[in-house]
Motif scaffolding. Structure first.
Motif, PDB file in Angstrom:
ATOM      1  N   UNK A 139     -44.200  63.322  53.285  1.00 37.52           N
ATOM      2  CA  UNK A 139     -44.182  62.029  53.964  1.00 37.52           C
ATOM      3  C   UNK A 139     -43.595  60.995  53.013  1.00 37.52           C
ATOM      4  N   UNK A 140     -42.649  60.197  53.510  1.00 43.86           N
ATOM      5  CA  UNK A 140     -42.091  59.090  52.724  1.00 43.86           C
ATOM      6  C   UNK A 140     -42.484  57.783  53.391  1.00 43.86           C
ATOM      7  N   UNK A 141     -43.069  56.883  52.604  1.00 44.95           N
ATOM      8  CA  UNK A 141     -43.460  55.557  53.082  1.00 44.95           C
ATOM      9  C   UNK A 141     -42.763  54.515  52.210  1.00 44.95           C
ATOM     10  N   UNK A 142     -42.013  53.624  52.838  1.00 47.79           N
ATOM     11  CA  UNK A 142     -41.389  52.500  52.127  1.00 47.79           C
ATOM     12  C   UNK A 142     -42.307  51.294  52.268  1.00 47.79           C
ATOM     13  N   UNK A 143     -42.728  50.709  51.147  1.00 49.00           N
ATOM     14  CA  UNK A 143     -43.549  49.498  51.184  1.00 49.00           C
ATOM     15  C   UNK A 143     -42.788  48.363  50.511  1.00 49.00           C
ATOM     16  N   UNK A 178     -42.929  55.568  43.406  1.00 55.93           N
ATOM     17  CA  UNK A 178     -41.761  55.178  42.616  1.00 55.93           C
ATOM     18  C   UNK A 178     -41.351  53.761  43.006  1.00 55.93           C
ATOM     19  N   UNK A 179     -40.730  53.064  42.059  1.00 55.10           N
ATOM     20  CA  UNK A 179     -40.416  51.650  42.283  1.00 55.10           C
ATOM     21  C   UNK A 179     -39.017  51.331  41.760  1.00 55.10           C
ATOM     22  N   UNK A 204     -44.989  60.346  49.353  1.00 47.11           N
ATOM     23  CA  UNK A 204     -44.237  59.606  48.333  1.00 47.11           C
ATOM     24  C   UNK A 204     -44.070  58.175  48.840  1.00 47.11           C
ATOM     25  N   UNK A 205     -44.506  57.218  48.040  1.00 46.07           N
ATOM     26  CA  UNK A 205     -44.389  55.814  48.402  1.00 46.07           C
ATOM     27  C   UNK A 205     -43.304  55.180  47.546  1.00 46.07           C
ATOM     28  N   UNK A 206     -42.338  54.548  48.204  1.00 44.25           N
ATOM     29  CA  UNK A 206     -41.286  53.791  47.512  1.00 44.25           C
ATOM     30  C   UNK A 206     -41.702  52.327  47.564  1.00 44.25           C
ATOM     31  N   UNK A 207     -42.010  51.769  46.393  1.00 46.89           N
ATOM     32  CA  UNK A 207     -42.582  50.430  46.303  1.00 46.89           C
ATOM     33  C   UNK A 207     -41.494  49.430  45.921  1.00 46.89           C
TER      34      UNK A 207
END
Length: 426
Positions: A139-143, A178-179, A204-207
């Motif tokens: 799962x990829x989440x863009x925040x 990751x940011x 995986x969260x892209x911050x």
């Protein structure tokens, strides 16, 4: 739309004005001749959110489910416009809970899937992110961070979702966070997020943050040649035969690197169970104490190697083995820190600058060298509770003294104010 007569009149006015200046003020016109371009390579002019969406499409993402929320909505808009041509779908849902669970369902079925949101939506997604963790579903989440809490400052800048991105899901969960710190990195890191999600079978969260996601900049043409899609241990056929009542060991405790084989629904001899409950190796719900401990350890253990395999966990502008000042930031603070570091160097100070790009698991060894070789250390971030500095202290024992430079009024840092605060520390 005003018709040919209006257009012709406007063109005539422009041409007449230009001819008048050329004939009567030739020297003035010559003064405004455009110089030759020093760097004529083609560039892109794009939002950070557009770079994120392009990274997702380039990675092969076929499904996005999301609910509109500032400052992430441009990702949805980009996908609506371009995903269908690539065989993809962007689905607007009724809320962020549905958005996250739909993305999990699509990923479970085999599609590269993701959602994008801001802080309030990330809060609503917390339980669903835990479902992806428990079922080991990519799962990829863009925040894209904004001011909080609650609806907070919807159109203003902040970096206060750091701890939420890492820890907000209940229970012990293994996420990768990751940011990116530039628009180029927003593209490449989003592409890589899909690889990591499938390789490690986890969320995986892209911050990002508002400054980066809504900033529009010239971007050097992207290098597609260095990109490679990696789908991890995804098996589509060739599995050993199983007979009822046996199931496929989807959560095999003996799997190499603690990452078990992943199958799609309908794969021959790949029948297993998927549930949010704790389970045994084939997915059957289980409260057996030994199995619970073993499965929990498996999920947590598998992401530890990300630190060793992730390319460039730090953005490093650090020319000095030992520094008078080390400036640490994350996400959109990179540009202003770079300006401040350059000005201080011109004054004869040895200044190193790093942006932390991998936040979980934390790159202790990569950062610790710079921490130990710096006389003074400042951590620049947009929140009231020094979340990045706290994260460093949690992961780096013993940690040298950190000086926090904080701003959380909704505005970005400006060079003059950050320069002044760094001088105070020095």
């Amino acid at each position: 739309r005003k018709g040919a007569e209006v257009m012709e009149t406007n063109h005539l006015a422009l041409e007449t004005g230009y001819e008048y200046i050329k004939n009567n003020y030739h020297d003035l016109l010559a003064a405004f001749t455009m110089p030759e371009l020093e760097n004529p390579q083609p560039k892109l002019f794009m939002l950070g959110n557009e770079a994120v969406a392009l990274g997702a499409l380039t990675s092969g993402a076929k499904f996005m489910s999301a609910y509109p929320i500032t400052p992430s909505s441009e990702i949805m808009e980009y996908m609506v416009k371009y995903a269908p041509a690539e065989g993809g779908v962007m689905l607007q849902t009724e809320d962020e809970i549905s958005a996250c669970t739909m993305a999990i369902g699509a990923a479970y079925a085999g599609a590269r899937a993701f959602t994008a949101t801001a802080g309030p939506g990330l809060s609503l997604m917390a339980e669903a992110i835990g479902l992806a963790e428990m079922t080991e579903t990519p799962l990829v989440v863009i925040d894209t961070q904004r001011g909080g809490p609650s609806t907070g400052l919807p159109t203003k800048h902040e970096q206060s979702d750091l701890m939420a991105a890492i820890y907000n899901t209940h229970g012990d969960t293994a996420k990768i966070v990751i940011s990116p710190s530039s628009i180029e990195e927003s593209f490449y890191d989003t592409f890589e997020a899909f690889n990591l999600a499938e390789e490690y079978q986890c969320p995986v969260i892209v911050l990002s943050d508002l400054q980066l996601s809504l900033g529009k900049q010239s971007v050097t043409s992207l290098d597609y040649g260095k990109l490679q899609v990696r789908r991890g241990k995804l098996v589509k056929d060739g599995l050993p035969e199983i007979k009822s009542p046996e199931y496929f060991k989807r959560y095999d405790l003996e799997a190499e690197g603690s990452i078990s084989m992943r199958v799609l629904p309908g794969t021959p001899n790949g029948i297993s169970l998927g549930t949010g409950l704790e389970h045994d190796e084939v997915g059957r719900p289980s409260e057996n104490r030994a199995m619970r401990t073993a499965q929990s350890d498996k999920r947590l253990r598998k992401v530890r190697s990300v630190v060793d395999t992730f390319e460039s966990p730090l953005y490093e502008d650090a020319p000095y083995p030992q520094s008078d000042l080390l400036i640490i930031g994350m996400a959109g603070t990179r540009a202003v820190i770079s300006e401040v570091a350059e000005e201080l160097r011109e004054k004869g100070l040895r200044v190193n600058h790093v942006q932390i790009r991998l936040l979980s698991p934390f790159p202790v060894c990569a950062l610790n060298h710079y921490l130990q070789e710096a006389k003074k250390i400042v951590v620049v971030e947009h929140n009231a509770t020094a979340q990045l500095a706290r994260l460093i202290k949690m992961n780096v024992p013993p940690c040298p003294e950190l000086h926090s430079i904080l701003k959380y009024n909704g505005d970005i840092f400006y060079k003059e104010e950050l320069l002044a605060k760094c001088k105070e520390v020095l």
